[in-house]
Design a protein around this motif. Structure first.
Motif, PDB file in Angstrom:
ATOM      1  N   SER A 190       0.811  -1.230   0.000  1.00  0.00           N
ATOM      2  CA  SER A 190       0.000   0.000   0.000  1.00  0.00           C
ATOM      3  C   SER A 190       0.844   1.280   0.000  1.00  0.00           C
ATOM      4  O   SER A 190       0.475   2.249  -0.661  1.00  0.00           O
ATOM      5  N   GLN A 191       1.980   1.274   0.703  1.00  0.00           N
ATOM      6  CA  GLN A 191       2.817   2.493   0.741  1.00  0.00           C
ATOM      7  C   GLN A 191       3.345   2.830  -0.652  1.00  0.00           C
ATOM      8  O   GLN A 191       3.460   3.998  -1.023  1.00  0.00           O
ATOM      9  N   GLN A 192       3.683   1.775  -1.408  1.00  0.00           N
ATOM     10  CA  GLN A 192       4.202   1.990  -2.765  1.00  0.00           C
ATOM     11  C   GLN A 192       3.086   2.481  -3.691  1.00  0.00           C
ATOM     12  O   GLN A 192       3.318   3.326  -4.560  1.00  0.00           O
ATOM     13  N   ALA A 195       0.514   4.288  -2.707  1.00  0.00           N
ATOM     14  CA  ALA A 195       0.248   5.680  -2.310  1.00  0.00           C
ATOM     15  C   ALA A 195       1.274   6.632  -2.914  1.00  0.00           C
ATOM     16  O   ALA A 195       0.924   7.708  -3.423  1.00  0.00           O
ATOM     17  N   ALA A 196       2.551   6.224  -2.895  1.00  0.00           N
ATOM     18  CA  ALA A 196       3.611   7.087  -3.435  1.00  0.00           C
ATOM     19  C   ALA A 196       3.430   7.280  -4.938  1.00  0.00           C
ATOM     20  O   ALA A 196       3.585   8.387  -5.465  1.00  0.00           O
ATOM     21  N   LYS A 225       0.423   9.517  -5.801  1.00  0.00           N
ATOM     22  CA  LYS A 225       0.769  10.921  -5.562  1.00  0.00           C
ATOM     23  C   LYS A 225       1.535  11.492  -6.764  1.00  0.00           C
ATOM     24  O   LYS A 225       1.239  12.589  -7.237  1.00  0.00           O
ATOM     25  N   ASP A 230      -8.401   7.901  -4.396  1.00  0.00           N
ATOM     26  CA  ASP A 230      -7.067   8.345  -3.981  1.00  0.00           C
ATOM     27  C   ASP A 230      -6.472   9.334  -4.975  1.00  0.00           C
ATOM     28  O   ASP A 230      -5.869  10.330  -4.586  1.00  0.00           O
ATOM     29  N   ASP A 234      -3.252  -3.751  -0.054  1.00  0.00           N
ATOM     30  CA  ASP A 234      -2.147  -4.042  -0.974  1.00  0.00           C
ATOM     31  C   ASP A 234      -2.706  -4.667  -2.256  1.00  0.00           C
ATOM     32  O   ASP A 234      -3.785  -5.251  -2.242  1.00  0.00           O
TER      33      ASP A 234
END
Ligand code: IMP
Ligand code: MG
Length: 182
Positions: free
Chosen positions: A16-18, A20-21, A24, A54, A172
């Motif tokens: 999930s962090q990847q 989100a980045a 963005k 998102d 994820d």
């Protein structure tokens, strides 16, 4: 009675962090391309709903939403090649900037159909954002203007994407495979 769910295995492909980045970054690129203009985000239900939510918040632009629904897979995980329109737009898109937001570009059949349908309505600009691109699966030549990640030919779920309506709420993006017989 509930149908038995076939045993399956999940393996994280994109955490999930990847996601989100990357979302963005896509938002920044799209905002630069449409600077000072309004944008209508058209999400393809249901798979693109989370990506659209998102992406919209990563866009420093005046943006509105609309949604379409098509069926291309039914309950199988293989493309039937037949695209059926289940829900059309509420908005008139003539002379507007439209960004079609799709979860996965696979064979390209769905997007080819939708792009043709929307081009006929004469938007000012029509661009396509696909979160995932399975480049090796393409049967018709079509490319997205904005791609989150190129992925291998694996069946994925999570972050909006499903297998038989399950797994959409995973944070994820995961590869779904049949459990090894043992
Ligand atoms: P295409 O018409 O073959 O490009 O299919 C695109 C649509 O098929 C996507 O919008 C998804 O809804 C679905 N799809 C393709 N591959 C996958 C996958 O790996 N997992 C979940 N849905 C998929
Ligand atoms: Mg689907």
């Amino acid at each position: 009675m509930m149908l038995p769910v076939p045993p399956s295995r999940l393996e994280v492909l994109i955490p999930s962090q990847q996601i989100a980045a990357r979302v963005k970054e896509l938002g920044e690129t799209i905002a630069r391309d449409f600077a000072g203009q309004d944008l209508l985000l058209v999400g393809i239900l249901k798979g693109a709903a989370i990506f659209l939510a998102d992406l919209a918040r990563a866009l420093p632009l005046g943006a509105s939403f609309d949604f379409m629904a098509v069926s291309s897979y039914g309950r199988s995980s293989r493309s039937s090649g037949v695209v059926r329109l289940l829900k059309d737009l509420n908005e008139d898109i003539a002379d507007r900037n439209v960004l079609l937001v799709e979860d996965i570009l696979d064979t390209g059949l769905t997007l080819t159909y939708l792009r043709g349908l929307l081009e006929d309505r004469q938007p000012r600009q029509l661009k396509v954002a696909a979160l995932l691109d399975k480049v090796s699966r393409r049967v018709v030549p079509i490319q997205a203007d904005y791609v989150g990640f190129e992925i291998p030919d694996e069946f994925v779920v999570g972050y909006g994407m499903d297998f038989q309506e399950r797994y959409r709420n995973l944070a994820d993006i995961c590869i779904l495979s049949a459990r090894d017989p043992s």
